[in-house]
Scaffold this motif. Sequence first.
Motif, PDB file in Angstrom:
ATOM      1  N   UNK A  88      28.214  35.806 -13.041  1.00 32.28           N
ATOM      2  CA  UNK A  88      27.728  35.318 -11.894  1.00 32.28           C
ATOM      3  C   UNK A  88      27.001  33.884 -12.086  1.00 32.28           C
ATOM      4  N   UNK A  89      26.986  33.028 -10.788  1.00 32.75           N
ATOM      5  CA  UNK A  89      26.594  31.526 -10.924  1.00 32.75           C
ATOM      6  C   UNK A  89      25.680  31.233  -9.905  1.00 32.75           C
ATOM      7  N   UNK A  90      24.467  30.846 -10.175  1.00 31.87           N
ATOM      8  CA  UNK A  90      23.563  30.286  -9.158  1.00 31.87           C
ATOM      9  C   UNK A  90      23.670  28.746  -8.881  1.00 31.87           C
ATOM     10  N   UNK A  91      23.812  28.456  -7.723  1.00 35.50           N
ATOM     11  CA  UNK A  91      24.125  27.118  -7.318  1.00 35.50           C
ATOM     12  C   UNK A  91      22.695  26.610  -6.722  1.00 35.50           C
ATOM     13  N   UNK A  92      22.682  25.233  -6.792  1.00 36.77           N
ATOM     14  CA  UNK A  92      21.495  24.430  -6.551  1.00 36.77           C
ATOM     15  C   UNK A  92      21.218  24.785  -5.227  1.00 36.77           C
ATOM     16  N   UNK A 129      20.945  27.537  -3.809  1.00 38.50           N
ATOM     17  CA  UNK A 129      20.489  28.966  -3.546  1.00 38.50           C
ATOM     18  C   UNK A 129      21.489  29.969  -3.221  1.00 38.50           C
ATOM     19  N   UNK A 130      22.856  29.561  -3.397  1.00 44.12           N
ATOM     20  CA  UNK A 130      23.745  30.336  -3.143  1.00 44.12           C
ATOM     21  C   UNK A 130      24.305  31.055  -4.402  1.00 44.12           C
ATOM     22  N   UNK A 131      25.229  32.161  -4.512  1.00 40.01           N
ATOM     23  CA  UNK A 131      25.463  32.572  -5.858  1.00 40.01           C
ATOM     24  C   UNK A 131      27.037  32.898  -5.586  1.00 40.01           C
ATOM     25  N   UNK A 132      27.747  32.749  -6.710  1.00 37.53           N
ATOM     26  CA  UNK A 132      29.172  32.633  -7.068  1.00 37.53           C
ATOM     27  C   UNK A 132      29.348  33.827  -8.028  1.00 37.53           C
ATOM     28  N   UNK A 192      19.140  31.437  -0.596  1.00 34.83           N
ATOM     29  CA  UNK A 192      17.577  31.305  -0.927  1.00 34.83           C
ATOM     30  C   UNK A 192      17.369  32.380  -2.291  1.00 34.83           C
ATOM     31  N   UNK A 193      18.413  32.154  -2.945  1.00 36.09           N
ATOM     32  CA  UNK A 193      18.282  32.793  -4.340  1.00 36.09           C
ATOM     33  C   UNK A 193      17.653  31.911  -5.375  1.00 36.09           C
ATOM     34  N   UNK A 194      16.692  32.447  -6.198  1.00 39.73           N
ATOM     35  CA  UNK A 194      16.319  31.688  -7.206  1.00 39.73           C
ATOM     36  C   UNK A 194      16.675  32.041  -8.807  1.00 39.73           C
ATOM     37  N   UNK A 195      17.185  33.376  -8.964  1.00 39.51           N
ATOM     38  CA  UNK A 195      17.286  33.797 -10.251  1.00 39.51           C
ATOM     39  C   UNK A 195      18.468  35.107 -10.083  1.00 39.51           C
TER      40      UNK A 195
END
Length: 212
Positions: free
Chosen positions: A20-24, A26-29, A47-50
């Motif tokens: 998983x990668x959290x982008x600046x 607030x989205x996830x890949x 709106x993801x922070x972790x």
Amino acid sequence: SRLIFLCESMLPICARFNNLALKRDGTVVAWGNNDAGQCTLPVAMDGVTAVAAGDYHSLALKSDGTVVAWGSNDYRQCEVPAELTNVISLAAGQLHNLALKSDGTIAAWGNNNSGQCTVPNGLRNVIAIVAGDSHSLALVTEPVPSLSVTSSDGGAELSWPAPTDGYVLESSASLSAPGWNRVTNTSTVFDGRFRVAISPAGTIQFFRLRKP
């Protein structure tokens, strides 16, 4: 394109079979093994922070303090506890999860075959969590009791919550160390607080509670 992606990501997480990668923004890949849907992101994941990842499941902490889980649910590891809010940190084990709340308490769910989701009674003041394959860890801090001062006839009274085991009252004419000395005045307990009467010394005095 892969290099650009890595530079844009804020937080990469590597699990056993997927990433998983959290982008600046607030989205996830997600990429890797998707046999249990652990790389199939839920709709409207922003709106993801972790983020955190177990063997076959994934977690995301949103900015409103709620948690989203997806992937394998064989051990109910994707059934986020009802009314779980005010979460500030996540940890994913092999088949279980931990969530640290803003009040210093922990929520745990998923596989509990080894008791890894049985949070010890009275566990509070937690500041960090880690989840292993079949165990869980919590870092606990001891809050320093607050020191209050009230005026009294011919002086002042210092007080702090009781019981406060191991703390001593110290005074100094300066905030810099050394120079702090233990206050030897007799303390009494009244209305749930330790109380010490202080007479004016004619100079500025600083006081603190310290555990030697």
